[in-house]
Design a protein around this motif. Structure first.
Motif, PDB file in Angstrom:
ATOM      1  N   GLY A   1       0.805  -1.220   0.000  1.00 17.04           N
ATOM      2  CA  GLY A   1       0.000   0.000   0.000  1.00 17.04           C
ATOM      3  C   GLY A   1       0.837   1.268   0.000  1.00 17.04           C
ATOM      4  N   ASP A   2       1.883   1.322   0.851  1.00 17.05           N
ATOM      5  CA  ASP A   2       2.711   2.530   0.916  1.00 17.05           C
ATOM      6  C   ASP A   2       3.527   2.691  -0.352  1.00 17.05           C
ATOM      7  OD1 ASP A   2       1.777   3.227   3.407  1.00 17.05           O
ATOM      8  OD2 ASP A   2       3.384   2.174   4.466  1.00 17.05           O
ATOM      9  N   GLY A   3       4.068   1.605  -0.892  1.00 15.26           N
ATOM     10  CA  GLY A   3       4.846   1.690  -2.122  1.00 15.26           C
ATOM     11  C   GLY A   3       4.005   2.163  -3.293  1.00 15.26           C
ATOM     12  N   LEU A   4       2.778   1.696  -3.354  1.00 17.98           N
ATOM     13  CA  LEU A   4       1.885   2.110  -4.423  1.00 17.98           C
ATOM     14  C   LEU A   4       1.525   3.582  -4.270  1.00 17.98           C
ATOM     15  CD1 LEU A   4       0.512   1.111  -6.926  1.00 17.98           C
ATOM     16  CD2 LEU A   4      -1.389   0.320  -5.546  1.00 17.98           C
ATOM     17  N   THR A   5       1.280   4.028  -3.043  1.00 15.54           N
ATOM     18  CA  THR A   5       0.984   5.435  -2.805  1.00 15.54           C
ATOM     19  C   THR A   5       2.167   6.303  -3.226  1.00 15.54           C
ATOM     20  OG1 THR A   5      -0.480   4.890  -0.977  1.00 15.54           O
ATOM     21  CG2 THR A   5       0.334   7.132  -1.058  1.00 15.54           C
ATOM     22  N   ASP A   6       3.389   5.915  -2.855  1.00 14.16           N
ATOM     23  CA  ASP A   6       4.577   6.661  -3.261  1.00 14.16           C
ATOM     24  C   ASP A   6       4.703   6.685  -4.774  1.00 14.16           C
ATOM     25  OD1 ASP A   6       5.208   7.176  -0.633  1.00 14.16           O
ATOM     26  OD2 ASP A   6       6.682   5.558  -0.491  1.00 14.16           O
ATOM     27  N   PHE A   7       4.417   5.569  -5.420  1.00 13.42           N
ATOM     28  CA  PHE A   7       4.474   5.500  -6.875  1.00 13.42           C
ATOM     29  C   PHE A   7       3.507   6.506  -7.486  1.00 13.42           C
ATOM     30  CE2 PHE A   7       2.725   3.728 -10.817  1.00 13.42           C
ATOM     31  CZ  PHE A   7       3.868   3.663 -11.579  1.00 13.42           C
ATOM     32  N   TRP A   8       2.265   6.557  -6.970  1.00 12.14           N
ATOM     33  CA  TRP A   8       1.264   7.499  -7.492  1.00 12.14           C
ATOM     34  C   TRP A   8       1.721   8.935  -7.327  1.00 12.14           C
ATOM     35  CZ3 TRP A   8      -3.475   4.788  -4.959  1.00 12.14           C
ATOM     36  CH2 TRP A   8      -3.842   3.684  -5.748  1.00 12.14           C
ATOM     37  N   ARG A   9       2.330   9.233  -6.205  1.00 17.81           N
ATOM     38  CA  ARG A   9       2.737  10.616  -5.933  1.00 17.81           C
ATOM     39  C   ARG A   9       3.967  11.029  -6.722  1.00 17.81           C
ATOM     40  NH1 ARG A   9       2.205  10.157   0.540  1.00 17.81           N
ATOM     41  NH2 ARG A   9      -0.040  10.029   0.606  1.00 17.81           N
ATOM     42  N   GLN A  10       4.918  10.131  -6.898  1.00 10.22           N
ATOM     43  CA  GLN A  10       6.220  10.522  -7.409  1.00 10.22           C
ATOM     44  C   GLN A  10       6.490  10.113  -8.846  1.00 10.22           C
ATOM     45  OE1 GLN A  10       8.910   8.875  -4.544  1.00 10.22           O
ATOM     46  NE2 GLN A  10       7.929   9.921  -2.858  1.00 10.22           N
ATOM     47  N   GLU A  11       5.938   9.047  -9.314  1.00 16.54           N
ATOM     48  CA  GLU A  11       6.338   8.502 -10.606  1.00 16.54           C
ATOM     49  C   GLU A  11       5.372   8.788 -11.749  1.00 16.54           C
ATOM     50  OE1 GLU A  11       9.316   7.151 -11.009  1.00 16.54           O
ATOM     51  OE2 GLU A  11       9.708   7.407  -8.876  1.00 16.54           O
ATOM     52  N   LEU A  12       4.103   8.932 -11.451  1.00 19.54           N
ATOM     53  CA  LEU A  12       3.129   9.127 -12.525  1.00 19.54           C
ATOM     54  C   LEU A  12       3.146  10.563 -13.024  1.00 19.54           C
ATOM     55  CD1 LEU A  12       0.028   7.144 -11.260  1.00 19.54           C
ATOM     56  CD2 LEU A  12       1.781   6.423 -12.884  1.00 19.54           C
ATOM     57  N   VAL A  13       2.846  10.733 -14.302  1.00 19.96           N
ATOM     58  CA  VAL A  13       2.728  12.060 -14.890  1.00 19.96           C
ATOM     59  C   VAL A  13       1.242  12.387 -14.930  1.00 19.96           C
ATOM     60  CG1 VAL A  13       3.151  13.480 -16.926  1.00 19.96           C
ATOM     61  CG2 VAL A  13       4.808  11.712 -16.256  1.00 19.96           C
ATOM     62  N   TRP A  14       0.810  13.265 -14.028  1.00 20.68           N
ATOM     63  CA  TRP A  14      -0.600  13.618 -13.912  1.00 20.68           C
ATOM     64  C   TRP A  14      -0.932  14.745 -14.873  1.00 20.68           C
ATOM     65  CZ3 TRP A  14      -3.886  10.672 -11.263  1.00 20.68           C
ATOM     66  CH2 TRP A  14      -3.342   9.770 -10.352  1.00 20.68           C
ATOM     67  N   GLN A  15      -2.103  14.678 -15.472  1.00 18.45           N
ATOM     68  CA  GLN A  15      -2.538  15.689 -16.434  1.00 18.45           C
ATOM     69  C   GLN A  15      -3.923  16.191 -16.071  1.00 18.45           C
ATOM     70  OE1 GLN A  15      -2.296  14.426 -20.501  1.00 18.45           O
ATOM     71  NE2 GLN A  15      -3.673  16.013 -21.186  1.00 18.45           N
ATOM     72  N   LYS A  16      -4.060  17.525 -16.039  1.00 18.69           N
ATOM     73  CA  LYS A  16      -5.359  18.163 -15.812  1.00 18.69           C
ATOM     74  C   LYS A  16      -5.920  18.617 -17.145  1.00 18.69           C
ATOM     75  CE  LYS A  16      -4.082  20.867 -12.037  1.00 18.69           C
ATOM     76  NZ  LYS A  16      -4.256  22.044 -11.201  1.00 18.69           N
ATOM     77  N   SER A  17      -7.210  18.741 -17.191  1.00 12.57           N
ATOM     78  CA  SER A  17      -7.876  19.288 -18.366  1.00 12.57           C
ATOM     79  C   SER A  17      -7.495  20.754 -18.551  1.00 12.57           C
ATOM     80  CB  SER A  17      -9.396  19.181 -18.189  1.00 12.57           C
ATOM     81  OG  SER A  17     -10.058  19.950 -19.167  1.00 12.57           O
ATOM     82  N   ARG A  18      -7.411  21.184 -19.785  1.00 15.26           N
ATOM     83  CA  ARG A  18      -7.206  22.609 -20.065  1.00 15.26           C
ATOM     84  C   ARG A  18      -8.398  23.423 -19.584  1.00 15.26           C
ATOM     85  NH1 ARG A  18      -5.257  20.773 -25.654  1.00 15.26           N
ATOM     86  NH2 ARG A  18      -7.483  20.584 -25.902  1.00 15.26           N
ATOM     87  N   ARG A  19      -9.516  22.770 -19.344  1.00 20.89           N
ATOM     88  CA  ARG A  19     -10.724  23.453 -18.859  1.00 20.89           C
ATOM     89  C   ARG A  19     -10.756  23.590 -17.338  1.00 20.89           C
ATOM     90  NH1 ARG A  19     -15.777  22.386 -22.605  1.00 20.89           N
ATOM     91  NH2 ARG A  19     -14.711  22.141 -24.596  1.00 20.89           N
ATOM     92  N   SER A  20      -9.716  23.154 -16.676  1.00 21.37           N
ATOM     93  CA  SER A  20      -9.653  23.275 -15.223  1.00 21.37           C
ATOM     94  C   SER A  20      -9.769  24.737 -14.830  1.00 21.37           C
ATOM     95  CB  SER A  20      -8.318  22.713 -14.726  1.00 21.37           C
ATOM     96  OG  SER A  20      -8.188  22.884 -13.345  1.00 21.37           O
ATOM     97  N   ASN A  21     -10.513  24.995 -13.736  1.00 22.70           N
ATOM     98  CA  ASN A  21     -10.681  26.387 -13.324  1.00 22.70           C
ATOM     99  C   ASN A  21      -9.514  26.833 -12.444  1.00 22.70           C
ATOM    100  OD1 ASN A  21     -11.212  25.803 -10.573  1.00 22.70           O
ATOM    101  ND2 ASN A  21     -13.338  25.363 -11.049  1.00 22.70           N
TER     102      ASN A  21
END
Length: 76
Positions: free
Chosen positions: A3-23
């Motif tokens: 669980g902790d390793g997966l959480t760290d992976f989500w926070r540090q390794e993934l490239v997160w993208q928001k919509s251009r329509r984000s306010n």
């Protein structure tokens, strides 16, 4: 991964993208592609919060429905 390793992976390794329509307040959903091809989704206001994981097919069905107006009634 535990669980902790997966959480760290989500926070540090993934490239997160928001919509251009984000306010400007940051009220938006962010998405990231997992190495397995699945799609992770989170609330941009809570980057350390829960992450939902969907298959590509599930995301394609949702995006297609949104483009077709299937959910428009929820916005009025």
């Amino acid at each position: 991964m535990d669980g902790d390793g997966l959480t760290d992976f989500w926070r540090q390794e993934l490239v997160w993208q928001k919509s251009r329509r984000s306010n400007p307040s940051g009220n938006c959903v962010e998405m990231a592609e997992l190495p397995t091809g699945e799609i992770a989704v989170r609330n941009s206001r809570y980057p350390d919060g829960p992450v939902l994981v969907y298959t590509r097919e599930e995301v394609e069905a949702f995006v297609g429905g949104a483009k077709d107006g299937d959910f428009d009634h929820m916005l009025v």
